[in-house]
Write a protein that holds these residues in place. Sequence first.
Motif, PDB file in Angstrom:
ATOM      1  N   ASP A  59      -4.219  -1.174  11.028  1.00  0.00           N
ATOM      2  CA  ASP A  59      -5.224  -0.848  10.597  1.00  0.00           C
ATOM      3  C   ASP A  59      -5.869  -2.096   9.754  1.00  0.00           C
ATOM      4  O   ASP A  59      -5.740  -2.312   8.710  1.00  0.00           O
ATOM      5  N   ILE A  60      -6.717  -3.230  10.077  1.00  0.00           N
ATOM      6  CA  ILE A  60      -7.047  -4.291   9.832  1.00  0.00           C
ATOM      7  C   ILE A  60      -8.303  -4.376   9.288  1.00  0.00           C
ATOM      8  O   ILE A  60      -9.626  -3.053   9.836  1.00  0.00           O
ATOM      9  N   SER A  61      -8.443  -4.133   7.852  1.00  0.00           N
ATOM     10  CA  SER A  61      -9.593  -4.335   7.145  1.00  0.00           C
ATOM     11  C   SER A  61     -10.363  -5.839   7.099  1.00  0.00           C
ATOM     12  O   SER A  61      -9.352  -6.261   5.813  1.00  0.00           O
ATOM     13  N   ARG A  99     -13.768  -3.540  10.139  1.00  0.00           N
ATOM     14  CA  ARG A  99     -12.384  -3.434  10.114  1.00  0.00           C
ATOM     15  C   ARG A  99     -12.028  -2.688  12.071  1.00  0.00           C
ATOM     16  O   ARG A  99     -13.043  -2.260  12.093  1.00  0.00           O
ATOM     17  N   SER A 150      -1.577  -0.556   7.173  1.00  0.00           N
ATOM     18  CA  SER A 150      -2.794  -1.382   7.010  1.00  0.00           C
ATOM     19  C   SER A 150      -3.043  -3.022   6.604  1.00  0.00           C
ATOM     20  O   SER A 150      -1.333  -3.190   5.970  1.00  0.00           O
ATOM     21  N   ASN A 195      -9.387 -10.680   2.727  1.00  0.00           N
ATOM     22  CA  ASN A 195     -10.460 -10.624   1.487  1.00  0.00           C
ATOM     23  C   ASN A 195     -11.095 -12.261   1.576  1.00  0.00           C
ATOM     24  O   ASN A 195     -10.428 -12.873   0.727  1.00  0.00           O
ATOM     25  N   ALA A 221     -12.729  -7.689   4.422  1.00  0.00           N
ATOM     26  CA  ALA A 221     -14.102  -8.239   2.817  1.00  0.00           C
ATOM     27  C   ALA A 221     -14.343  -9.510   3.412  1.00  0.00           C
ATOM     28  O   ALA A 221     -13.704 -10.028   2.893  1.00  0.00           O
ATOM     29  N   LEU A 240       1.042  -1.369  -0.206  1.00  0.00           N
ATOM     30  CA  LEU A 240      -0.012  -0.533  -0.140  1.00  0.00           C
ATOM     31  C   LEU A 240       0.602   1.201  -0.136  1.00  0.00           C
ATOM     32  O   LEU A 240       1.544   1.513   0.937  1.00  0.00           O
ATOM     33  N   LYS A 253      -5.491  -5.439   4.753  1.00  0.00           N
ATOM     34  CA  LYS A 253      -6.540  -6.080   4.175  1.00  0.00           C
ATOM     35  C   LYS A 253      -6.696  -6.908   4.328  1.00  0.00           C
ATOM     36  O   LYS A 253      -5.803  -8.191   3.123  1.00  0.00           O
ATOM     37  N   ALA A 268      -5.202 -12.229   2.634  1.00  0.00           N
ATOM     38  CA  ALA A 268      -4.030 -10.840   3.287  1.00  0.00           C
ATOM     39  C   ALA A 268      -2.927 -10.563   3.062  1.00  0.00           C
ATOM     40  O   ALA A 268      -2.260 -11.636   3.252  1.00  0.00           O
ATOM     41  N   GLU A 269      -3.306  -9.679   3.311  1.00  0.00           N
ATOM     42  CA  GLU A 269      -2.154  -8.770   1.956  1.00  0.00           C
ATOM     43  C   GLU A 269      -1.414  -7.100   3.436  1.00  0.00           C
ATOM     44  O   GLU A 269      -2.137  -6.994   4.464  1.00  0.00           O
ATOM     45  N   SER A 270      -0.447  -7.437   3.667  1.00  0.00           N
ATOM     46  CA  SER A 270       0.522  -6.302   4.825  1.00  0.00           C
ATOM     47  C   SER A 270       0.895  -5.292   3.891  1.00  0.00           C
ATOM     48  O   SER A 270       1.851  -5.563   2.479  1.00  0.00           O
TER      49      SER A 270
END
Length: 472
Positions: free
Chosen positions: A420-422, A454, A37, A41, A424, A7, A39, A386-388
Amino acid sequence: MRHTGLLAGAVTAVSAQASYGNGYGGAGPNNLTFETSIKVNAAQQYQKMIGGGCSGAFGAACTTNTLSAADQEAVVQTLFGENYGGLSILRNLIGSSKGATILPSCPDTPAGPFNYSLPGNDTCQLPLARTALKYNPDLFLYADAWSAPGCFKTTGMEAGGGVICGVRRSNCTQDWREAYANYLIEYVKLYQQRGINVSLLGAYNEPDFNPFTYSAMLSDGYQAYDFLSIFYPMVKKAFPSLAVSCCDSTGARQQRDLLYELGRLGGTNLFDVNTYHNYQSDIKEPFDDLLKGQPTIETEWSDGGTNWTPTWDKSGNNFEGFQWAIYMHNAFRNNVAGWSHWWCTWTGGDAALINVNGTSYQVAARLWAFSGYFRFARPGAVRLDAESGVEEVYVTAWQNTNGSVAIPVVNAAHYAYTLDISLAGTNVSHGVAYLTDNDHNVTMSEGFAVSGGRFQAVIEPRAMKTYFLDSQ
């Protein structure tokens, strides 16, 4: 390893103009907190978890006999209890040496007779399996042979290599492949008679390695085809639901070589689980291109050294718990579905997760690295994308069959991160964090709410933190 999809602008240093206080979140060069962050999914899914494990082979299961009965029980609970180590896989040795084999007397020909019997308590493997089942009723028992009996092989000896008679280039006067298949199947029957089901059956251990000091048998991919083409249909006839492994090579690269040869002959349909060890080469890419959808398990690794390393992150030793958390992370990111240590227990050295010293025992922090994954991502959990945002924060995410989500995060930095973990595609509303570092062993640290898909959290330096989320 570097994660894809970094990111842009995700790392922001907190102002360094304030005091040099203790704890993270303050300012100053001795007290930094960074932000990134993560993310997750759930729409993008990968392999299903089989679990973590260890072995009681070669008498390792007997090493707890010097402990009190209560401590013997506590050791197995620590390894396999869902709220402790969380292990699910136990790898048994199908012995071939005198006193350990189920075939104490070898016949002159493949026609028999074969008089099978389980030797005593199977070098303590039988009571270990029974106790492990007590704490994990869904135990995945992997019965694996290091060698066929000597009379089945080109060398006439169970140790020191040789190949099974009947495969190409064996040049034997008799074909012992069917006899070896029956020998392996009989071990499963002997355990079943004692109320224990075997989940996975293997004919090979490190077939690319030729030690002269212990049980061993060689095979390349073509020879493996020659045996598996006999073995696989016999197993399925005897036990339709029993899975067959191939082939526990010494490293990921060595296993790829064997699978490539096996695939040339169309043999990728002759096994159900791809198994390898981590000694000679770590996994660098998924095995998927050489498989037909079979899961992969790393089934054995340790350094076998004499120095006992119980610590999490003190010296940078390869066998500290922190390092193992990253080893497992890298394997999972390459679609590995299970990861096993070598011995469960031993007396000294890093070959075991628990060191037994007379009437006492000590747990290596490596077990807490296992627990950070396997206590929360249970068998059947599916890995989610899951991506850092940064390379030094490692993350995987797993959705259990009941909808709960486990997010193990490893912070390789020497400073804390605010995350900050989102999420989906998940349906979770509440979470609890479990911390492992030099001072904590999968310790519940805080609870939090998930709002709008999140949440924010802090992970300590050189630590593993598992965020376990559900809908309660």
